[in-house]
Design a protein around this motif. Sequence first.
Motif, mmCIF file in Angstrom:
data_model
loop_
_atom_site.group_PDB
_atom_site.id
_atom_site.type_symbol
_atom_site.label_atom_id
_atom_site.label_comp_id
_atom_site.label_asym_id
_atom_site.label_seq_id
_atom_site.Cartn_x
_atom_site.Cartn_y
_atom_site.Cartn_z
ATOM 1 N N GLN A 375 0.807 -1.220 0.000
ATOM 2 C CA GLN A 375 0.000 0.000 0.000
ATOM 3 C C GLN A 375 0.845 1.276 0.000
ATOM 4 N N THR A 376 2.154 1.138 -0.095
ATOM 5 C CA THR A 376 3.015 2.325 -0.120
ATOM 6 C C THR A 376 2.696 3.199 -1.331
ATOM 7 N N LEU A 377 2.664 4.512 -1.112
ATOM 8 C CA LEU A 377 2.363 5.444 -2.186
ATOM 9 C C LEU A 377 3.606 5.668 -3.038
ATOM 10 N N LEU A 378 3.458 5.456 -4.351
ATOM 11 C CA LEU A 378 4.531 5.711 -5.308
ATOM 12 C C LEU A 378 4.080 6.830 -6.240
ATOM 13 N N PHE A 379 5.029 7.591 -6.733
ATOM 14 C CA PHE A 379 4.685 8.746 -7.559
ATOM 15 C C PHE A 379 4.869 8.418 -9.033
ATOM 16 N N LEU A 629 0.269 4.842 10.541
ATOM 17 C CA LEU A 629 -0.581 5.988 10.857
ATOM 18 C C LEU A 629 0.119 6.999 11.765
ATOM 19 N N SER A 630 -0.095 8.263 11.418
ATOM 20 C CA SER A 630 0.283 9.349 12.333
ATOM 21 C C SER A 630 -1.007 9.899 12.923
ATOM 22 N N ILE A 631 -0.874 10.815 13.847
ATOM 23 C CA ILE A 631 -2.084 11.380 14.488
ATOM 24 C C ILE A 631 -2.877 12.250 13.525
ATOM 25 N N HIS A 632 -2.264 12.570 12.365
ATOM 26 C CA HIS A 632 -2.941 13.446 11.416
ATOM 27 C C HIS A 632 -3.704 12.694 10.336
ATOM 28 N N CYS A 633 -3.490 11.396 10.197
ATOM 29 C CA CYS A 633 -4.113 10.637 9.100
ATOM 30 C C CYS A 633 -5.608 10.474 9.351
ATOM 31 N N PRO A 634 -6.454 10.903 8.414
ATOM 32 C CA PRO A 634 -7.901 10.832 8.634
ATOM 33 C C PRO A 634 -8.500 9.452 8.404
ATOM 34 N N ILE A 648 8.991 1.657 9.645
ATOM 35 C CA ILE A 648 8.068 2.008 10.730
ATOM 36 C C ILE A 648 7.878 3.524 10.790
ATOM 37 N N ARG A 649 8.423 4.227 9.793
ATOM 38 C CA ARG A 649 8.290 5.676 9.736
ATOM 39 C C ARG A 649 6.827 6.057 9.540
ATOM 40 N N GLU A 650 6.344 6.946 10.355
ATOM 41 C CA GLU A 650 4.945 7.351 10.274
ATOM 42 C C GLU A 650 4.694 8.225 9.052
ATOM 43 N N CYS A 651 3.429 8.302 8.684
ATOM 44 C CA CYS A 651 3.014 9.113 7.536
ATOM 45 C C CYS A 651 3.423 10.570 7.747
ATOM 46 N N HIS A 652 4.059 11.162 6.750
ATOM 47 C CA HIS A 652 4.484 12.554 6.813
ATOM 48 C C HIS A 652 3.765 13.418 5.780
ATOM 49 N N ILE A 653 2.843 12.806 5.058
ATOM 50 C CA ILE A 653 2.119 13.549 4.024
ATOM 51 C C ILE A 653 0.986 14.369 4.632
ATOM 52 N N HIS A 654 0.292 13.768 5.587
ATOM 53 C CA HIS A 654 -0.823 14.503 6.192
ATOM 54 C C HIS A 654 -0.305 15.464 7.254
#
Length: 805
Positions: A375-379, A629-634, A648-654
């Motif tokens: 499920q990793t986002l690729l550009f 998940l980070s605390i910002h992911c909806p 294990i790096r949390e989402c940094h996009i949101h």
Amino acid sequence: MQNKLIKFIQKRRIFLAIPLFPVCLFILANWVFPLPKHKLQPTPSTVVLDRNGEWLRAFTTPNDMWRFPETSLDNVSPLFQTAMLTYEDKWFYQHWGINPVSLVYAAIDNFKARRIVRGGSTITMQLARLMEPKDRTIPNKCIEIFRAFQLELTYTKTEILTLYFNLLPYGGNIVGSGAAARLYFNKPQSALSLGEAALLAAIPNSPEYLRPDRFPEKARNARTKVLNRMKAAGKITEQRLQEALNEPIPSKRYHLPFKAPHLSRLIANNQQNSTSQNISKYRIHTTIGQRYQETAKRILREYMRPLQAQGISAGSIVILDTKSREVLAMVGSPDFFDKESDGQVNGTLAIRSPGSTLKPFIYALAIDKGYITPQTLLFDVPVDYNGYSPVNFDGKYSGHITARKALAHSLNVPAVNLYAKMQKDSLYEFLRQAHISTLSEKEDYGLSLILGGCGINLLELTNLYAGLANMGVFEPYQLKLNQYKKCEKKTDVHNPYSLQSISSSMPESRLLRPETCWVVTDMLTTLKRPDFPDTFELTGTMPKVAWKTGTSYGHRDAWSIGYTPELTIGVWIGNFNATGNQILSGANSAAPILFTLFTALSGEKSNKWFVKPVSLKTRLVCAVSGLPLSIHCPTSISDVYISGVSTIRECHIHKTIQVDDTTGERLCSSCRHGKQYSDETFAVLPANVATWMNANGFGVPLLPKHNGDCTRLISGTSPIILSPARDTVYHIRSNIPFEYQKIRLSASVSGDTQDLFWFLNGELVFKGKAVEPTFLTPIAGKHELTCIDGAGRSTSLPLTIVAQD
């Protein structure tokens, strides 16, 4: 008295020495003229057998003879042994190589006839003559007698008889009773009937004159003579005599089996390089299963008929046993005898561009190193790697996509981005370790390697996928049963027909984790994807298959490779002369054949599938980035990961920001005091991705404009200058108008602004949006180009422009 005794002994010594003289003479002659054993075992015909011992194809010897010798008398029909001994040498097991009585009678008969009408030779003497053919003269008869003694002292009776049967002439290029049984009766000599055995006993007396395919009546009469002699000797009854006399005489030679011709020729050509005199080495048991071979050939021909009408003439199939890597089928072309389409070319060994079929392995390496999960986002936006700009097959871009979908849609740009992110030679080293022998030096390859910028043959590519099916253990394929001895010859990467390519024996190697292979297999099992063939229906009877297609540049090659726990199958379609055809694609040309093969060979749908490794875990990840998940992911979705390996790096996009309830402006900690505001979450994409997506109508939400009254410098990503390229010297050509030499100004900006300002040597040359196209008229000299975004962040680079006469 003593003197008389001495004289008596001296007289008798002469008589005692007389019998020792021939013995001494034989010992001397045997030392001077040793038995030429190599002539007793001339090079046999190569026979290629399937995995069950059935004949696939036989090849004549280097001097175009058919020889199928036996190593044991147990493989020779007892009826034939009896017929031959009765007819030629009934005292064979009693004499020591010669029969004095026969020789005397032969001499009397020859004297009476004033010519040679009878030889009086034993089977041992005949073997000596077959070993060293000579004219029938008295001196040569003496040589035969001498050789007969040598044979009797060297071999047992059963060995002599076996050698004799192997050297008997049967007319034309047929040598030995084994070859005669195959070519005259289409059976092994162990299965001869009485009439057949009698005929084979008669023919060697005059092999050309008694050939049944040319002179059937003469052959019949000779057979009758043998049978009557057997009856007279009490070897057969009257009833059996009559039954044998009624057996038909063969009127023609049978054609030997001609199956799996490409593989058989491959095996035989390498056997001819052997200097071994071992007969068993010329009977080669391959791994081919005739059910698989015939099914593959039939299905390939069926699907090739409409393709051939459209200018696509060639196709090849390889079927492997997944666990053992044994080649169960090798179909090199639709028709071996189709000269117009180069049917004798073995397409399974032809080096071709693999198209997209290598993509699963870059995803596997990235998963194995913890860079991505499904499920990793690729550009997926236009990129430039020092002048190399990959594009997707359809020329379109999606902006961003998950790794699972990127592989399912076989997108080029995400795959190249992954390859660029990893060590450049990681894929190359992996392929070499996985027994791909057709690659040259790694310096010859760039990022295009992942898109098929190399040469691989179908056999090795199919075996590469078998490594995925074996959960990361990569072993060489096998063409011969129990062929695990180390090859003495080294691989010739420029020659796909080298011995190492035919049956490698390098040790197994684990190159990927089982968890990685299970994940990639699961990604490749998706049916609802663009490369699922339009002409194939989704039915309940179709077995579950992990598969990938590929189409090379210029539509020259169409590939489809798939695997299950039982079988790994590879299909290639194209033209041997490398002519492209726009209708040629992996999805519609090769994939239908792949699925038809799996359906035909798997029978009813099997519930057996790869077992999920216990160490493969499931977690919730950001629905957009695919990161934890980070605390910002909806929103979130489920994803698999490898514990201790996956990131294990949390989402940094949101990112969550404060928005002024009155003005809608973005606030920061310096300017939000005393204002009414609300928290809102935005997905902040990389600058180049956001800029491209906005410019192409994807409507990426932008961060609100920052509070204009705030005096604090906003943090964030500075503009990324895409054009002009850094460290590039631009030339002004005098013979080309200036309007055709303008330099494009392009930059990507962070998601919080789309405003751009371009300065050349401190002077403003453009003000507008990042998505607006703008060009700079070149001026000779050394300049400084600066790009500033709406938030005041800037990037600069030196720009050198040279006037050229």
